[in-house]
Design a protein around this motif. Structure first.
Motif, PDB file in Angstrom:
ATOM      1  N   GLY A 175      89.196 102.629  70.978  1.00 19.22           N
ATOM      2  CA  GLY A 175      90.228 103.237  71.812  1.00 19.22           C
ATOM      3  C   GLY A 175      91.524 102.457  71.855  1.00 19.22           C
ATOM      4  O   GLY A 175      92.457 102.846  72.578  1.00 19.22           O
ATOM      5  N   LEU A 176      91.641 101.390  71.092  1.00 19.00           N
ATOM      6  CA  LEU A 176      92.857 100.575  71.107  1.00 19.00           C
ATOM      7  C   LEU A 176      94.054 101.268  70.455  1.00 19.00           C
ATOM      8  O   LEU A 176      95.187 100.977  70.798  1.00 19.00           O
ATOM      9  CB  LEU A 176      92.627  99.232  70.399  1.00 19.00           C
ATOM     10  CG  LEU A 176      91.688  98.247  71.076  1.00 19.00           C
ATOM     11  CD1 LEU A 176      91.476  97.028  70.184  1.00 19.00           C
ATOM     12  CD2 LEU A 176      92.261  97.821  72.426  1.00 19.00           C
ATOM     13  N   GLY A 177      93.775 102.117  69.479  1.00 18.29           N
ATOM     14  CA  GLY A 177      94.868 102.769  68.775  1.00 18.29           C
ATOM     15  C   GLY A 177      95.533 101.883  67.739  1.00 18.29           C
ATOM     16  O   GLY A 177      96.607 102.189  67.241  1.00 18.29           O
ATOM     17  N   ASN A 178      94.918 100.769  67.424  1.00 18.99           N
ATOM     18  CA  ASN A 178      95.467  99.832  66.442  1.00 18.99           C
ATOM     19  C   ASN A 178      94.310  99.428  65.533  1.00 18.99           C
ATOM     20  O   ASN A 178      93.516  98.559  65.873  1.00 18.99           O
ATOM     21  CB  ASN A 178      96.052  98.623  67.174  1.00 18.99           C
ATOM     22  CG  ASN A 178      96.639  97.581  66.243  1.00 18.99           C
ATOM     23  OD1 ASN A 178      96.208  97.424  65.103  1.00 18.99           O
ATOM     24  ND2 ASN A 178      97.613  96.844  66.736  1.00 18.99           N
ATOM     25  N   GLN A 179      94.221 100.078  64.368  1.00 17.03           N
ATOM     26  CA  GLN A 179      93.073  99.862  63.485  1.00 17.03           C
ATOM     27  C   GLN A 179      92.958  98.423  62.991  1.00 17.03           C
ATOM     28  O   GLN A 179      91.854  97.900  62.866  1.00 17.03           O
ATOM     29  CB  GLN A 179      93.115 100.829  62.320  1.00 17.03           C
ATOM     30  CG  GLN A 179      92.807 102.246  62.745  1.00 17.03           C
ATOM     31  CD  GLN A 179      92.736 103.182  61.552  1.00 17.03           C
ATOM     32  OE1 GLN A 179      93.168 102.868  60.445  1.00 17.03           O
ATOM     33  NE2 GLN A 179      92.169 104.361  61.778  1.00 17.03           N
ATOM     34  N   ALA A 180      94.081  97.780  62.715  1.00 17.68           N
ATOM     35  CA  ALA A 180      94.029  96.393  62.237  1.00 17.68           C
ATOM     36  C   ALA A 180      93.463  95.482  63.321  1.00 17.68           C
ATOM     37  O   ALA A 180      92.610  94.630  63.052  1.00 17.68           O
ATOM     38  CB  ALA A 180      95.415  95.923  61.812  1.00 17.68           C
ATOM     39  N   MET A 181      93.923  95.663  64.567  1.00 18.27           N
ATOM     40  CA  MET A 181      93.419  94.847  65.670  1.00 18.27           C
ATOM     41  C   MET A 181      91.962  95.196  65.960  1.00 18.27           C
ATOM     42  O   MET A 181      91.159  94.308  66.258  1.00 18.27           O
ATOM     43  CB  MET A 181      94.265  95.047  66.918  1.00 18.27           C
ATOM     44  CG  MET A 181      93.858  94.158  68.075  1.00 18.27           C
ATOM     45  SD  MET A 181      93.989  92.396  67.732  1.00 18.27           S
ATOM     46  CE  MET A 181      95.750  92.173  67.812  1.00 18.27           C
ATOM     47  N   GLN A 182      91.611  96.453  65.853  1.00 18.38           N
ATOM     48  CA  GLN A 182      90.223  96.877  66.062  1.00 18.38           C
ATOM     49  C   GLN A 182      89.318  96.190  65.058  1.00 18.38           C
ATOM     50  O   GLN A 182      88.281  95.632  65.427  1.00 18.38           O
ATOM     51  CB  GLN A 182      90.092  98.386  65.924  1.00 18.38           C
ATOM     52  CG  GLN A 182      88.656  98.867  66.028  1.00 18.38           C
ATOM     53  CD  GLN A 182      88.501 100.359  65.731  1.00 18.38           C
ATOM     54  OE1 GLN A 182      89.484 101.072  65.537  1.00 18.38           O
ATOM     55  NE2 GLN A 182      87.281 100.817  65.693  1.00 18.38           N
ATOM     56  N   ARG A 183      89.698  96.202  63.804  1.00 21.42           N
ATOM     57  CA  ARG A 183      88.889  95.583  62.752  1.00 21.42           C
ATOM     58  C   ARG A 183      88.739  94.078  63.016  1.00 21.42           C
ATOM     59  O   ARG A 183      87.639  93.535  62.939  1.00 21.42           O
ATOM     60  CB  ARG A 183      89.519  95.840  61.386  1.00 21.42           C
ATOM     61  CG  ARG A 183      88.684  95.385  60.215  1.00 21.42           C
ATOM     62  CD  ARG A 183      89.219  95.842  58.865  1.00 21.42           C
ATOM     63  NE  ARG A 183      90.664  95.733  58.704  1.00 21.42           N
ATOM     64  CZ  ARG A 183      91.531  96.760  58.783  1.00 21.42           C
ATOM     65  NH1 ARG A 183      91.095  97.976  59.018  1.00 21.42           N
ATOM     66  NH2 ARG A 183      92.826  96.565  58.617  1.00 21.42           N
ATOM     67  N   LEU A 184      89.836  93.413  63.360  1.00 19.25           N
ATOM     68  CA  LEU A 184      89.800  91.981  63.652  1.00 19.25           C
ATOM     69  C   LEU A 184      88.886  91.687  64.839  1.00 19.25           C
ATOM     70  O   LEU A 184      88.034  90.792  64.778  1.00 19.25           O
ATOM     71  CB  LEU A 184      91.209  91.471  63.949  1.00 19.25           C
ATOM     72  CG  LEU A 184      91.344  90.014  64.374  1.00 19.25           C
ATOM     73  CD1 LEU A 184      90.916  89.093  63.251  1.00 19.25           C
ATOM     74  CD2 LEU A 184      92.772  89.725  64.796  1.00 19.25           C
ATOM     75  N   ALA A 185      89.040  92.454  65.919  1.00 17.72           N
ATOM     76  CA  ALA A 185      88.221  92.243  67.118  1.00 17.72           C
ATOM     77  C   ALA A 185      86.743  92.507  66.828  1.00 17.72           C
ATOM     78  O   ALA A 185      85.873  91.732  67.257  1.00 17.72           O
ATOM     79  CB  ALA A 185      88.712  93.133  68.255  1.00 17.72           C
ATOM     80  N   ASP A 186      86.446  93.576  66.100  1.00 17.46           N
ATOM     81  CA  ASP A 186      85.053  93.902  65.795  1.00 17.46           C
ATOM     82  C   ASP A 186      84.407  92.842  64.897  1.00 17.46           C
ATOM     83  O   ASP A 186      83.248  92.474  65.088  1.00 17.46           O
ATOM     84  CB  ASP A 186      84.941  95.286  65.158  1.00 17.46           C
ATOM     85  CG  ASP A 186      85.216  96.414  66.139  1.00 17.46           C
ATOM     86  OD1 ASP A 186      85.273  96.170  67.364  1.00 17.46           O
ATOM     87  OD2 ASP A 186      85.394  97.556  65.668  1.00 17.46           O
ATOM     88  N   GLU A 187      85.164  92.331  63.926  1.00 18.31           N
ATOM     89  CA  GLU A 187      84.638  91.272  63.062  1.00 18.31           C
ATOM     90  C   GLU A 187      84.377  90.001  63.863  1.00 18.31           C
ATOM     91  O   GLU A 187      83.364  89.333  63.677  1.00 18.31           O
ATOM     92  CB  GLU A 187      85.604  90.989  61.912  1.00 18.31           C
ATOM     93  CG  GLU A 187      85.652  92.094  60.877  1.00 18.31           C
ATOM     94  CD  GLU A 187      86.784  91.940  59.866  1.00 18.31           C
ATOM     95  OE1 GLU A 187      87.559  90.952  59.956  1.00 18.31           O
ATOM     96  OE2 GLU A 187      86.894  92.814  58.996  1.00 18.31           O
ATOM     97  N   MET A 188      85.295  89.690  64.771  1.00 19.88           N
ATOM     98  CA  MET A 188      85.117  88.524  65.618  1.00 19.88           C
ATOM     99  C   MET A 188      83.894  88.681  66.517  1.00 19.88           C
ATOM    100  O   MET A 188      83.118  87.744  66.703  1.00 19.88           O
ATOM    101  CB  MET A 188      86.360  88.311  66.471  1.00 19.88           C
ATOM    102  CG  MET A 188      86.968  86.982  66.268  1.00 19.88           C
ATOM    103  SD  MET A 188      88.470  86.855  67.219  1.00 19.88           S
ATOM    104  CE  MET A 188      89.543  86.487  65.855  1.00 19.88           C
ATOM    105  N   ALA A 189      83.717  89.869  67.072  1.00 19.57           N
ATOM    106  CA  ALA A 189      82.573  90.140  67.940  1.00 19.57           C
ATOM    107  C   ALA A 189      81.265  89.969  67.162  1.00 19.57           C
ATOM    108  O   ALA A 189      80.285  89.429  67.699  1.00 19.57           O
ATOM    109  CB  ALA A 189      82.667  91.540  68.537  1.00 19.57           C
TER     110      ALA A 189
END
Length: 90
Positions: free
Chosen positions: A46-60
């Protein structure tokens, strides 16, 4: 600064103790970590920012793997998932 802000910004300024806090929780298992990752991914979608989503999900994913690998409750007994659990009744 909270953990995720520090991680995503790369500041390394977080000074908490997530491993010790998770180790204080009895009975964590692989399914709980998977559920947390699913909820995390649902939130980042739901962030609306695919690059940030990918980074956050990889970090998680890395954080969850690290917490699982280092999960050692007080008595250190391991269950079939490879995670360590506390004794029943604790």
């Amino acid at each position: 600064m909270d953990f995720w802000s520090a991680m995503l910004r790369g500041t390394r300024r977080f000074s908490g103790a997530p491993v010790q806090r998770h180790n204080a929780l009895p009975g964590l298992d692989a399914a709980m970590f998977e559920r947390w990752l699913a909820l995390f991914a649902e939130t980042t979608a739901g962030l609306g920012n695919q690059a940030m989503q990918r980074l956050a999900d990889e970090m998680a994913q890395r954080v969850a793997a690290n917490l699982q690998a280092r999960y050692r409750p007080e008595d250190g007994a391991a269950d079939a998932s490879g995670l360590h659990r506390s004794r029943p009744g604790r």
